[in-house]
Design an enzyme around this catalytic site. Structure first.
Site, PDB file in Angstrom:
ATOM      1  N   HIS A   1      -7.990  -5.648   7.397  1.00 12.52           N
ATOM      2  CA  HIS A   1      -7.755  -4.598   8.384  1.00 12.52           C
ATOM      3  C   HIS A   1      -7.986  -5.152   9.788  1.00 12.52           C
ATOM      4  O   HIS A   1      -9.110  -5.448  10.177  1.00 12.52           O
ATOM      5  CB  HIS A   1      -8.617  -3.347   8.180  1.00 12.52           C
ATOM      6  CG  HIS A   1      -7.981  -2.131   8.789  1.00 12.52           C
ATOM      7  ND1 HIS A   1      -7.071  -1.343   8.103  1.00 12.52           N
ATOM      8  CD2 HIS A   1      -8.082  -1.587  10.018  1.00 12.52           C
ATOM      9  CE1 HIS A   1      -6.670  -0.358   8.873  1.00 12.52           C
ATOM     10  NE2 HIS A   1      -7.253  -0.489  10.051  1.00 12.52           N
TER      11      HIS A   1
ATOM     12  N   GLU B   1      -2.590  -1.629  -3.175  1.00 16.27           N
ATOM     13  CA  GLU B   1      -3.684  -0.853  -2.605  1.00 16.27           C
ATOM     14  C   GLU B   1      -3.338   0.627  -2.635  1.00 16.27           C
ATOM     15  O   GLU B   1      -2.178   1.005  -2.534  1.00 16.27           O
ATOM     16  CB  GLU B   1      -3.923  -1.240  -1.139  1.00 16.27           C
ATOM     17  CG  GLU B   1      -4.268  -2.691  -0.906  1.00 16.27           C
ATOM     18  CD  GLU B   1      -4.456  -2.996   0.566  1.00 16.27           C
ATOM     19  OE1 GLU B   1      -5.074  -4.029   0.875  1.00 16.27           O
ATOM     20  OE2 GLU B   1      -3.988  -2.203   1.409  1.00 16.27           O
TER      21      GLU B   1
ATOM     22  N   HIS C   1       0.862  -1.186   0.000  1.00 13.70           N
ATOM     23  CA  HIS C   1       0.000   0.000   0.000  1.00 13.70           C
ATOM     24  C   HIS C   1       0.898   1.236   0.000  1.00 13.70           C
ATOM     25  O   HIS C   1       1.122   1.853   1.036  1.00 13.70           O
ATOM     26  CB  HIS C   1      -0.912  -0.009   1.226  1.00 13.70           C
ATOM     27  CG  HIS C   1      -1.973   1.044   1.212  1.00 13.70           C
ATOM     28  ND1 HIS C   1      -3.208   0.857   1.781  1.00 13.70           N
ATOM     29  CD2 HIS C   1      -1.986   2.290   0.691  1.00 13.70           C
ATOM     30  CE1 HIS C   1      -3.937   1.952   1.609  1.00 13.70           C
ATOM     31  NE2 HIS C   1      -3.210   2.840   0.967  1.00 13.70           N
TER      32      HIS C   1
END
EC number: 2.6.99.2
Length: 237
Positions: free
Chosen positions: A190, A70, A43
């Site tokens: 998450h 991401e 990410h």
């Protein structure tokens, strides 16, 4: 079996804290695949405080399983993804100064924008996924963008599960059932951890993939990276 994609941002954070190339991000990615993980996630953020844009390019030649990038689809991010062409791009509505992802997309308000971005990625052979909360209206709007998958934002589940509230998984189950009916693939991520991953997996039908970074790397400090990767794989079977 639900696929395990390991987010290696924290490895990059550790490397960057001292400069140089220790730990070697590319070698860690190779080792994680060798240990059995079915994907690598990164990410990159605009300030490159952990994953650098060059890391994303270098990993393209290293990752042999599934490669997931991401991020918020600002121009620099889109240019990077279109250059690298990973297996999957996961769209996350992060502010530039966000410490970590803290919300899913409002797929109603941002419908036109997401649809345009998704079409561009798909035209370049990149599977798309939208980071999203469990609101069923947003799920229906997500399907209308043309996305291939959604990624359920699981922070609320993880927080409540830690408190002993197992009923917190119910909205995720309902969202997954609707997503599948709408023809969407289902990812999740998450704050998933060794403590909650098996329960979550057992309650989410058609869960294709989980992306886990912070907890997995933290657990590996005590238990070892190879051991932890295999512990997750066992819980995801």
């Amino acid at each position: 079996m639900t696929k395990l994609s390991v987010n290696i941002n924290k490895i990059a954070t550790l490397r960057n804290s001292r400069g140089g190339n220790v730990p070697n991000l590319l070698k860690v990615a190779q080792d994680i695949e060798r240990f059995g993980a079915q994907g690598i996630t990164i990410h990159p953020r605009p300030d490159e405080r952990h994953i650098r844009y060059q890391d994303a390019r270098d990993l393209k030649n290293i990752v042999k399983t599934e490669y997931n990038i991401e991020g918020n689809p600002v121009k620099s991010f889109m240019d990077l993804v279109l250059q690298v062409k990973p297996t999957q791009v996961t769209l996350v509505p992060d502010a530039d100064d966000a410490i970590t992802s803290n919300a899913g997309w409002d797929t109603i308000t941002h419908h036109s924008f997401l649809k345009e971005v998704i079409q561009e990625f798909q035209q370049n052979g990149i599977r798309t996924s939208i980071f999203i909360d469990t609101d069923l209206r947003l799920m229906e709007a997500a399907a209308k963008t043309g996305t291939d998958r959604i990624e359920l934002y699981t922070e609320h589940f993880a927080s409540e599960f830690e408190k002993g509230n197992k009923n917190a998984v119910k909205p995720y189950t309902e969202a997954a059932i609707l997503a599948h009916k709408l023809g969407l693939g289902i990812n999740a991520g998450h704050d998933l951890s060794l403590q909650n991953i098996q329960f979550f997996k057992e309650n989410i039908p058609n869960l294709a993939e989980v992306s886990i970074g912070h907890a997995l790397i933290s657990e590996s400090l005590y238990l070892g990276l190879e051991n932890v990767v295999n512990m997750y794989l066992n819980k995801l079977q």
